[in-house]
Every structure is written in C-alpha cells, then in structure tokens.
Design a protein around this motif. Structure first.
Motif, PDB file in Angstrom:
ATOM      1  N   UNK A   1       0.834  -1.212   0.000  1.00 39.56           N
ATOM      2  CA  UNK A   1       0.000   0.000   0.000  1.00 39.56           C
ATOM      3  C   UNK A   1       0.867   1.260   0.000  1.00 39.56           C
ATOM      4  N   UNK A   2       0.366   2.288  -0.633  1.00 36.38           N
ATOM      5  CA  UNK A   2       1.042   3.586  -0.657  1.00 36.38           C
ATOM      6  C   UNK A   2       1.428   4.036   0.736  1.00 36.38           C
ATOM      7  N   UNK A   3       2.567   4.680   0.843  1.00 38.32           N
ATOM      8  CA  UNK A   3       3.021   5.123   2.164  1.00 38.32           C
ATOM      9  C   UNK A   3       2.084   6.146   2.791  1.00 38.32           C
ATOM     10  N   UNK A   4       1.472   6.951   1.973  1.00 37.91           N
ATOM     11  CA  UNK A   4       0.599   7.991   2.520  1.00 37.91           C
ATOM     12  C   UNK A   4      -0.829   7.490   2.753  1.00 37.91           C
ATOM     13  N   UNK A   5      -1.054   6.198   2.532  1.00 40.08           N
ATOM     14  CA  UNK A   5      -2.413   5.672   2.624  1.00 40.08           C
ATOM     15  C   UNK A   5      -2.970   5.841   4.033  1.00 40.08           C
TER      16      UNK A   5
ATOM     17  N   UNK B   1       7.408  -2.828   3.388  1.00 37.89           N
ATOM     18  CA  UNK B   1       6.865  -1.690   4.133  1.00 37.89           C
ATOM     19  C   UNK B   1       5.519  -2.003   4.781  1.00 37.89           C
ATOM     20  N   UNK B   2       4.880  -3.099   4.375  1.00 38.84           N
ATOM     21  CA  UNK B   2       3.596  -3.433   5.014  1.00 38.84           C
ATOM     22  C   UNK B   2       3.780  -4.442   6.164  1.00 38.84           C
TER      23      UNK B   2
END
Ligand code: FAD
Ligand code: AMP
Lengths: 257, 321
Positions: A11-15, A122-123
């Motif tokens: 998922x996008x970091x800014x999510x 990152x997740x």
C-alpha cells in the motif's frame, strides 16, 4: 549473467489505513499501491550491474493478485527483460516462510547468478523473506547490502551494520542479496522504455504451495497502536493557528526560545 | 515436550551487545527455564554473561565462529536448538539477528515472529505484538504448529536493566560442527568521520519525505538557522541525495538528543525513532493524525507543513524581537 529481482507491491506510504471488518487486516478496497521501497532500489542495482557487465538478463518476480502487474510493468519499463508473476489472491497475509517458499519455487528453474530482494517490506515488515529464499535455494546470502562490486570474477558486497558501521564480504556465487534503500539513485521509466515493455514477456505461474500451508504464525487482531505519550495537539486542525501556539509554547513551556 | 526458552546473546566487534539483555528480560518474564546461548571460538563472551539469572549459559564453540557469518551461525545455533528442544527461541532484533535467524528458522520449516514490541502469556498461550506498516498498525500474533517458536524483540521493547542477575549460571561449553562458510567478512569500519556532528547541537529541525522536493528544504533550513540549530533528515531524504548522509538520524545514521527536535513530515518509523527519541522537547508536524511520530511528540500539529513552517518561522522571529 542473470539476476532475479523479487519485487513486492505494498500500500502507498501515505495511505490512510482502516482496520478491516474481521479485524485481521486493513481494508484494501480504498487503498492505492506502489512498489516496496527497497525493491525499487534492488531493481536499479540489478539494471546497473547488467549495464556494467554489458549484457545478461534481469528477471523480475512478484507474488500477488492481478494488481501486482502495475509493479511488474513499471519494472519492465525501467529496463527489466522479463517477469514472472506468481498469481494469487491469497498470499496477502502470508507469513514470510510460505511467501519465501512460493517465490523460491517460482525462480528455482531460472538458476540465476544473483537473486536480489528488498531488505524489508513496508507493510508486513518481516525482514526475512529474502534470507529464507536463500536457504530454500541453498544459496549464500548477505543482508542490508549498500554496495555491490561484481566487476571481476569475485562478488564483493558492502553491508550496512548498525550506527554508521560497514563491512565488506567476499561471497561465492550464485548468491542472494537483500538490498538497502539508497544503494543508488533510481531511474525513471522513459517513454521508449514504456513502449518497449509492452513486448516483454510476463509469465504467469501458480503458487507451488497453498497459502496456509506450513504457516507458523497467525494474526489474531490488527489495531491502531495504543498511544503512550500525552501529546499536546495544537491548532485544533488549523495549521496556522497551531504554528502560532507552538511558537508561544516553545518559549514559555519548553523554554527553548 | 519442548520447553523453556533459549536466548541468543549477541557479541559484535569484541563486545556483548546490550540489547541481548532485553531479550533475556523478555524470556525471564515469560517464565520457565531460560538458557542463554553464546556462539564463539571459545567461551570468552559466555563467561561474561554468567552472572545472568538463567538456568545455564551454553557456549557453542568452533574456530569458524571467531568472526560472525550467517552460514557458521546458522549451523551452530541449529545444533543447539535441536539438542535442547526449547519451546521458544528469543533474539534481539539486531542487524546480525536479521541476517542469520531467518535462515535458522527456515531449517525448522518456519520463519520468525519478528520485531515484537510486546508479549503476553496466558497459561501456555503466548500472544506476540508486532508492528505493521512501519508503525502505523499493531498486530497480535500467535504461533501455530509444532516445534520451537522463534521470536525477535524490537530494541526498547524490554529493558536491559530488568534482566535479572545473580544466578551464577554454569557455563556449558559444547563443540559444534560448522559446514562450509561461503562468505568471507573483512574488518568492520566506519566511513570517514562525519563532517557534521549533530550530537552537539541544541536544536535540530529534521525533515522527512513530507518535504516533497529538494527546493523545499530551504524552508526548514531557515527555521533551523533562526533557532540557531542544524538541519537533519530521515533516511529517504539522504537516499535521494537531497542531503548528505551525515545528516541522517536513526539506526543507520546518527543518534542525537538535542534540547529541541522538530520533525517535519516524518512518519516516525522505529529506525528513525531510535535515533532521536531521547531528545528534550519533541515537536511533530504531520498531516496524518495517526502518524506514529506523534506517539513520542510533546507537541503536535496535525496539518500541512507548508502552512505551518512559514507561520512558525514568522512567530519565532517576532518573539525573538
Ligand atoms: C534496516 C533499516 C535501517 C533504517 N535506517 C533508518 C535511519 O537510520 N533513519 C531513518 O530515518 N530511517 C531509516 N530506515 C527507514 C525507515 O524504516 C522509514 O522508511 C523512514 O524513516 C521513513 O522516512 P519518512 O518518515 O521521511 O517517510 P514516510 O514514512 O514516507 O513519511 C512521510 C510523512 O510525511 C507526512 N507528510 C506528507 N506530506 C506532508 C505535508 N505536506 N505536511 C505534513 N506532513 C506531510 C506523511 O503523513 C508521512 O507521515 C531504515 C529502515 C531499515 C529497514
Ligand atoms: N509477495 C512478494 N512478491 C515479491 N517479493 C516479495 C514478496 N514478499 C516479499 N518479497 C521480497 O522479500 C523482501 C522482504 O520482505 P519481508 O520479509 O516481508 O520484509 C521484499 O522487499 C521483497 O523483495
């Protein structure tokens, strides 16, 4: 010379993350996705090595549902030669061992000289998948690699240690390396690259084992972390007012002005 | 029946890594028989931890363990685990552990429950809590299946000074076999001394990916200058080459504790936090109210840093007269 790069979509970091109804993962419906940060660097390093050697092949391998194709296509546009997509909707919450098992089986037949993975996703943030893939394929590995020297016969890699220390290793090949972000500056895909990518092969394969098979850890519940510290929030949503209040607090309370 | 807990004691560059004692504290709190495991060419480091209150200290020895390598460590530790048949195997979540422990666990057909921040035991059931999404979510995790449960603990999850001492544990030397080692390490080194030493400065204005572009750094730079401080950054900023690496704060950068640390557009991943959490006053500006950085901030502003920073700069200017 062949390098396989393991690339994960996350998922996008800014999510903005919301816990899913069953409480065991986040709601994915409203998320957008991107390539895992260190995997982008892993690809870049593979492309540079190929260019330096003046030939060879860079093969991308990704496990995930159809949406993962966007990561694959982007990698091909940047210069990867072809891709293997292990298609499955069911590995989103897989533990590192089952993910590694599937990835290892998907690339075993390729007999690459090098396998690159990111150092951490990152997740899930397991920080393990690459190392387990190495063990399953019987390859030596090095983690948190920040420089690769493969100019001659020998493979030499610079590993990052903690708090500013480094160490060089000389390794036998074939080998697996987990790549640290920042190893080199990432190129953008060019229009030409995007056009060329359309003709490149994306081979779809099925996972070699089922998702729950051999799972050793199970998520019971996912939730927002409990706050430990009493933070004074300023401005109440009004950023400018918050800034003015902060200046005052820094003078009167924190006494740093 | 597997039982008890093995705890890996790490040494690197000639000294025991103190975060190992955090894993010891975790094991002691879990209860049951605790065994400390030290790998090395001889019993030197094992002897150094014999004051821990543990059942015993196992010193697994082989000349090939003189320098750390993942091949040698996985071979050696595997034999200790098989011989002792523990229920749990605990490690500190260090770079060395990240390097060999997944390989070890894979030999038991599993992975690690990695980077845990908490653990709760109810009878035989143990629940581990680990972070997801770089600290934005927590997950409670339980182990399933047979065999040892391998878990690593995040630095700071347990306190090293809570590891109980005074056991006078027996050090048991065992010779272990190590197969082929396929990598040769050279001596660890530091890059030439950092040009800036941020550990001396009183005020740090640190920027993260929220700064969006290199040009915008000037905004933070101005604020730093006004406060008589220095500019610093999270890793992605240095990775992108926007600031030199000697401005990086965190586990792979500098560790600082200034009087004032202002974090602009930094999410607060653990690898950043370990480098600055002991600062006096921590200010965080972030547009995401759930950003983990707020968990360690004294003052927080939820909002756009491009609105906050100009006003903040102006107000401080006024106060300074
Ligand atoms: C082994 C290892 C070592 C590492 N070492 C380090 C290290 O030494 N130092 C380090 O920093 N990291 C390190 N990392 C990386 C770390 O895990 C994080 O990825 C990194 O710290 C994230 O940086 P960031 O907060 O700047 O970016 P992000 O996580 O992308 O956060 C950006 C933040 O900016 C906010 N934002 C965006 N736009 C705005 C705006 N206009 N106004 C206000 N807020 C905004 C977002 O809400 C978000 O919270 C390491 C990782 C690993 C695995
Ligand atoms: N589903 C996946 N598809 C491709 N690569 C993956 C996948 N999961 C993990 N990886 C690789 O393993 C690395 C480490 O992931 P993790 O062990 O989850 O931290 C990632 O950076 C990727 O290179």
């Amino acid at each position: 010379m062949k390098i396989v790069v393991l690339m994960k979509q996350v998922p996008n970091k800014d999510a903005v993350l919301r816990v899913r109804g069953d409480g065991k993962w986040v709601e994915e419906g409203d998320l957008s996705f991107e390539v895992n940060e260190s995997d982008g660097y892993a690809l870049e390093e593979a492309l540079r090595l190929k260019e330096k050697k003046g030939g060879g092949e860079v093969v991308v391998c990704a496990l995930g549902p159809q949406r993962v194709k966007s990561v694959i296509k982007d990698a091909l546009a940047r210069g990867a030669d072809r891709a293997i997509h292990v298609v499955s909707d069911d590995f989103g919450q897989a533990g590192p061992f089952s993910a590694a098992k599937v990835l290892a089986e998907a690339i075993r037949g390729e007999s690459p000289d090098l396998v690159f993975a990111g150092l951490q996703s990152d997740d899930h943030g397991y920080g393990q998948t690459g190392v387990i893939v190495a063990e399953l394929l019987g390859l030596p590995h090095a983690t948190i690699v920040i420089e690769v020297d493969w100019s001659g016969e020998q493979l030499r890699v610079k590993r990052e240690l903690e708090s500013g220390w480094y160490q060089w290793y000389t390794m036998q090949t074939p080998a697996l390396l987990t790549i640290q972000s920042g190893i080199s500056q990432i190129r953008y895909a060019t229009l030409k690259g995007i056009m060329a990518a359309k003709k490149k092969e994306i081979r779809e394969v099925q996972p070699a084992v089922g998702p729950g098979e051999g799972e050793f850890q199970q998520v019971e519940r996912v939730y927002l972390p409990l706050k430990q510290k009493q933070t004074q929030f300023l401005g109440d949503g009004d950023a400018k007012r918050g800034a003015a209040q902060l200046a005052e607090k820094l003078r009167t309370e924190a006494r740093v002005i | 029946m597997p039982n008890g807990t093995l705890v890996f004691i790490e040494h690197r560059q000639g000294a025991i890594n103190k975060t190992s004692f955090e894993a010891v504290a975790a094991a002691q709190q879990l209860g049951g028989e605790v065994t400390a495991v030290v790998l090395g060419a001889d019993a030197k480091f094992a002897n150094e931890v014999s004051d821990l209150k543990v059942g015993r200290v196992v010193s697994a020895e082989n000349p090939k363990l003189a320098d750390y390598t993942p091949d040698a460590y996985a071979d050696a530790f595997e034999q200790v685990v098989r011989a002792r048949d523990p229920r749990h195997v605990f490690f500190p979540h260090t770079y060395q552990v990240r390097d060999f422990a997944p390989k070890l666990a894979a030999r038991f057909g599993k992975g690690l429950i990695s980077d845990c921040i908490r653990m709760k035991a109810e009878g035989d059931a143990v629940t581990f809590t680990r972070r997801l999404f770089q600290g934005k979510m927590d997950a409670d995790v339980v182990a399933v299946g047979d065999g040892p449960v391998f878990a690593t603990f995040q630095s700071g999850a347990y306190r090293a000074d809570q590891a109980e001492r005074g056991g006078g544990a027996a050090v048991e030397s065992v010779q272990v076999e190590v197969g082929e080692v396929r990598m040769q390490p050279e001596a660890p080194f530091q890059e030439v001394k950092a040009a800036v030493d941020l550990s001396k400065t009183d005020v740090i204005v640190a920027i993260g990916r929220g700064i969006k572009s290199q040009e915008n750094i000037a905004l933070a730079q101005r604020l730093a200058e006004l406060l008589g401080g220095d500019i610093a950054a999270s890793r992605p900023i240095c990775d992108a080459g926007w600031l030199p690496i000697d401005r990086q704060i965190g586990s792979s950068g500098q560790t600082v504790a200034p009087k004032l640390y202002i974090a602009l557009g930094i999410s607060g991943a653990i690898q950043h936090l370990v480098g600055m959490k002991n600062s006096g006053t921590i200010v965080a500006v972030n547009k995401d109210p759930e950003a983990p950085i707020f968990d360690i901030a004294d003052y927080g502003i939820v909002g756009d840093l491009f609105e906050v920073v100009p006003v903040l700069t102006e107000e401080i200017q006024k106060l300074k007269g």
